[in-house]
Write a protein that holds these residues in place. Sequence first.
Motif, PDB file in Angstrom:
ATOM      1  N   MET A   1       0.731  -1.244   0.086  1.00 62.82           N
ATOM      2  CA  MET A   1       0.094  -0.100   0.015  1.00 62.82           C
ATOM      3  C   MET A   1       0.893   1.337   0.066  1.00 62.82           C
ATOM      4  SD  MET A   1      -3.000   0.797   2.778  1.00 62.82           S
ATOM      5  CE  MET A   1      -4.122   2.058   2.464  1.00 62.82           C
ATOM      6  N   MET A   2       0.633   2.043  -0.694  1.00 59.64           N
ATOM      7  CA  MET A   2       1.488   3.227  -0.848  1.00 59.64           C
ATOM      8  C   MET A   2       1.077   4.442   0.004  1.00 59.64           C
ATOM      9  SD  MET A   2       1.798   4.151  -5.204  1.00 59.64           S
ATOM     10  CE  MET A   2       2.674   5.541  -4.878  1.00 59.64           C
ATOM     11  N   LYS A   3       1.966   5.167   0.534  1.00 63.28           N
ATOM     12  CA  LYS A   3       1.825   6.139   1.455  1.00 63.28           C
ATOM     13  C   LYS A   3       1.034   7.269   1.015  1.00 63.28           C
ATOM     14  CE  LYS A   3       4.676   9.592   3.636  1.00 63.28           C
ATOM     15  NZ  LYS A   3       5.406  10.543   3.005  1.00 63.28           N
ATOM     16  N   LYS A   4       0.127   7.883   1.636  1.00 59.89           N
ATOM     17  CA  LYS A   4      -0.543   9.101   1.098  1.00 59.89           C
ATOM     18  C   LYS A   4       0.471  10.346   1.107  1.00 59.89           C
ATOM     19  CE  LYS A   4      -5.306  10.375   0.878  1.00 59.89           C
ATOM     20  NZ  LYS A   4      -6.661  10.328   1.466  1.00 59.89           N
ATOM     21  N   ILE A   5       0.477  11.076   0.131  1.00 58.59           N
ATOM     22  CA  ILE A   5       1.332  12.297   0.139  1.00 58.59           C
ATOM     23  C   ILE A   5       0.702  13.235   0.930  1.00 58.59           C
ATOM     24  CG2 ILE A   5       2.417  14.140  -1.056  1.00 58.59           C
ATOM     25  CD1 ILE A   5       2.658  11.908  -3.198  1.00 58.59           C
ATOM     26  N   LYS A   6       1.409  13.768   1.886  1.00 56.37           N
ATOM     27  CA  LYS A   6       0.923  15.082   2.667  1.00 56.37           C
ATOM     28  C   LYS A   6       1.313  16.481   2.382  1.00 56.37           C
ATOM     29  CE  LYS A   6       1.605  14.155   7.076  1.00 56.37           C
ATOM     30  NZ  LYS A   6       2.261  13.550   8.298  1.00 56.37           N
ATOM     31  N   ILE A   7       0.600  17.345   2.150  1.00 52.25           N
ATOM     32  CA  ILE A   7       0.653  18.656   1.474  1.00 52.25           C
ATOM     33  C   ILE A   7       0.377  19.540   2.697  1.00 52.25           C
ATOM     34  CG2 ILE A   7       0.351  20.193  -0.248  1.00 52.25           C
ATOM     35  CD1 ILE A   7      -0.154  18.143  -1.960  1.00 52.25           C
ATOM     36  N   ALA A   8       1.225  20.437   3.240  1.00 52.34           N
ATOM     37  CA  ALA A   8       1.013  21.603   4.209  1.00 52.34           C
ATOM     38  C   ALA A   8       0.593  22.814   3.249  1.00 52.34           C
ATOM     39  CB  ALA A   8       2.456  21.927   4.722  1.00 52.34           C
ATOM     40  N   PHE A   9      -0.475  23.502   3.749  1.00 53.50           N
ATOM     41  CA  PHE A   9      -0.785  24.742   3.064  1.00 53.50           C
ATOM     42  C   PHE A   9      -0.678  25.886   4.054  1.00 53.50           C
ATOM     43  CE2 PHE A   9      -2.963  22.244   0.207  1.00 53.50           C
ATOM     44  CZ  PHE A   9      -3.181  22.989  -0.979  1.00 53.50           C
ATOM     45  N   GLY A  10      -0.323  27.124   3.482  1.00 55.72           N
ATOM     46  CA  GLY A  10      -0.203  28.262   4.397  1.00 55.72           C
ATOM     47  C   GLY A  10      -0.592  29.554   3.640  1.00 55.72           C
ATOM     48  N   SER A  11      -0.917  30.424   4.059  1.00 53.96           N
ATOM     49  CA  SER A  11      -1.348  31.800   3.491  1.00 53.96           C
ATOM     50  C   SER A  11      -1.327  32.816   4.514  1.00 53.96           C
ATOM     51  CB  SER A  11      -2.671  31.979   2.699  1.00 53.96           C
ATOM     52  OG  SER A  11      -3.632  31.944   3.380  1.00 53.96           O
ATOM     53  N   ASP A  12      -1.038  33.947   3.902  1.00 52.14           N
ATOM     54  CA  ASP A  12      -1.489  35.322   4.673  1.00 52.14           C
ATOM     55  C   ASP A  12      -3.081  35.650   4.492  1.00 52.14           C
ATOM     56  OD1 ASP A  12      -1.500  36.511   2.233  1.00 52.14           O
ATOM     57  OD2 ASP A  12       0.375  37.933   2.396  1.00 52.14           O
ATOM     58  N   HIS A  13      -3.340  36.834   5.084  1.00 52.29           N
ATOM     59  CA  HIS A  13      -4.587  37.069   4.697  1.00 52.29           C
ATOM     60  C   HIS A  13      -5.140  37.311   3.381  1.00 52.29           C
ATOM     61  CE1 HIS A  13      -2.367  40.873   4.894  1.00 52.29           C
ATOM     62  NE2 HIS A  13      -3.526  41.370   4.391  1.00 52.29           N
ATOM     63  N   VAL A  14      -4.098  37.620   2.432  1.00 48.76           N
ATOM     64  CA  VAL A  14      -4.297  37.993   1.149  1.00 48.76           C
ATOM     65  C   VAL A  14      -4.726  36.634   0.285  1.00 48.76           C
ATOM     66  CG1 VAL A  14      -3.913  39.090  -1.022  1.00 48.76           C
ATOM     67  CG2 VAL A  14      -3.098  40.114   1.207  1.00 48.76           C
ATOM     68  N   GLY A  15      -4.039  35.401   0.918  1.00 48.76           N
ATOM     69  CA  GLY A  15      -4.160  34.223   0.193  1.00 48.76           C
ATOM     70  C   GLY A  15      -5.277  33.526   0.689  1.00 48.76           C
ATOM     71  N   LEU A  16      -5.974  34.041   1.577  1.00 48.11           N
ATOM     72  CA  LEU A  16      -6.924  33.212   2.365  1.00 48.11           C
ATOM     73  C   LEU A  16      -8.161  32.976   1.445  1.00 48.11           C
ATOM     74  CD1 LEU A  16      -7.811  32.167   5.181  1.00 48.11           C
ATOM     75  CD2 LEU A  16      -9.052  34.561   5.576  1.00 48.11           C
ATOM     76  N   GLU A  17      -8.604  33.744   0.539  1.00 47.71           N
ATOM     77  CA  GLU A  17      -9.703  33.477  -0.397  1.00 47.71           C
ATOM     78  C   GLU A  17      -9.600  32.302  -1.288  1.00 47.71           C
ATOM     79  OE1 GLU A  17     -12.266  35.703  -3.799  1.00 47.71           O
ATOM     80  OE2 GLU A  17     -11.515  36.718  -2.316  1.00 47.71           O
ATOM     81  N   LEU A  18      -8.191  32.060  -1.812  1.00 48.98           N
ATOM     82  CA  LEU A  18      -7.628  31.057  -2.835  1.00 48.98           C
ATOM     83  C   LEU A  18      -7.518  29.727  -2.062  1.00 48.98           C
ATOM     84  CD1 LEU A  18      -7.061  30.201  -5.750  1.00 48.98           C
ATOM     85  CD2 LEU A  18      -4.762  31.196  -5.380  1.00 48.98           C
ATOM     86  N   LYS A  19      -7.052  29.892  -1.052  1.00 47.61           N
ATOM     87  CA  LYS A  19      -6.494  28.876  -0.216  1.00 47.61           C
ATOM     88  C   LYS A  19      -7.760  27.748   0.083  1.00 47.61           C
ATOM     89  CE  LYS A  19      -5.310  29.173   3.996  1.00 47.61           C
ATOM     90  NZ  LYS A  19      -4.839  29.510   5.228  1.00 47.61           N
ATOM     91  N   PRO A  20      -8.785  28.024   0.528  1.00 45.93           N
ATOM     92  CA  PRO A  20      -9.612  26.856   0.713  1.00 45.93           C
ATOM     93  C   PRO A  20     -10.031  26.129  -0.503  1.00 45.93           C
ATOM     94  CG  PRO A  20     -10.551  28.902   1.696  1.00 45.93           C
ATOM     95  CD  PRO A  20      -9.252  29.119   1.013  1.00 45.93           C
ATOM     96  N   THR A  21     -10.056  26.719  -1.630  1.00 47.85           N
ATOM     97  CA  THR A  21     -10.246  26.210  -3.108  1.00 47.85           C
ATOM     98  C   THR A  21      -9.229  25.327  -3.415  1.00 47.85           C
ATOM     99  OG1 THR A  21     -11.478  28.318  -3.573  1.00 47.85           O
ATOM    100  CG2 THR A  21     -10.822  26.671  -5.505  1.00 47.85           C
TER     101      THR A  21
END
Length: 168
Positions: A1-21
Amino acid sequence: MMKKIKIAFGSDHVGLELKPTLIEYVRSLGYETHDFGAYSDQRTDYPIYGKKVGQEVAAGNYDLGIIICGTGVGISLSANKVTGIRAASVSEPYSAELSRRHNNSNILALGSRVVGSELAKMIVKAWLDAEFEGGRHQRRIDELTAEDEHDEQKFDRIVHDDSGKYSD
């Protein structure tokens, strides 16, 4: 079974609108994600989130990172201060792909004032689908690692290595 790749997300307040999408999109592709902030539209500083995601990726807690600010430049500069991070700030899919294939980028930086959500998804997909090619590109990664380590002798050895180790 393959390991699921984990991705960290971060943004400042300006990136907040795009990040959840993008988090939702990346999850739909089968990746595991974690959001390290910001969590509100209150003005905040991008270095906080570039550093945090950079540290998480460099420590091996996450395989890759995606960070967002207004242009992608500031937050990428912050992430690149973390030893072992190769954050690429891009605004189109081709550069995203090559940043992985040639530069083995481990963090993708996007500008929410530069790209819309659909283009951002195309960029993310191209970046995630690409794989590091190694070969002659490995020499450059090894040189960057020597720079991270402030090891001039190691850097010079790599630059002058003619053993064929870095051939395609």
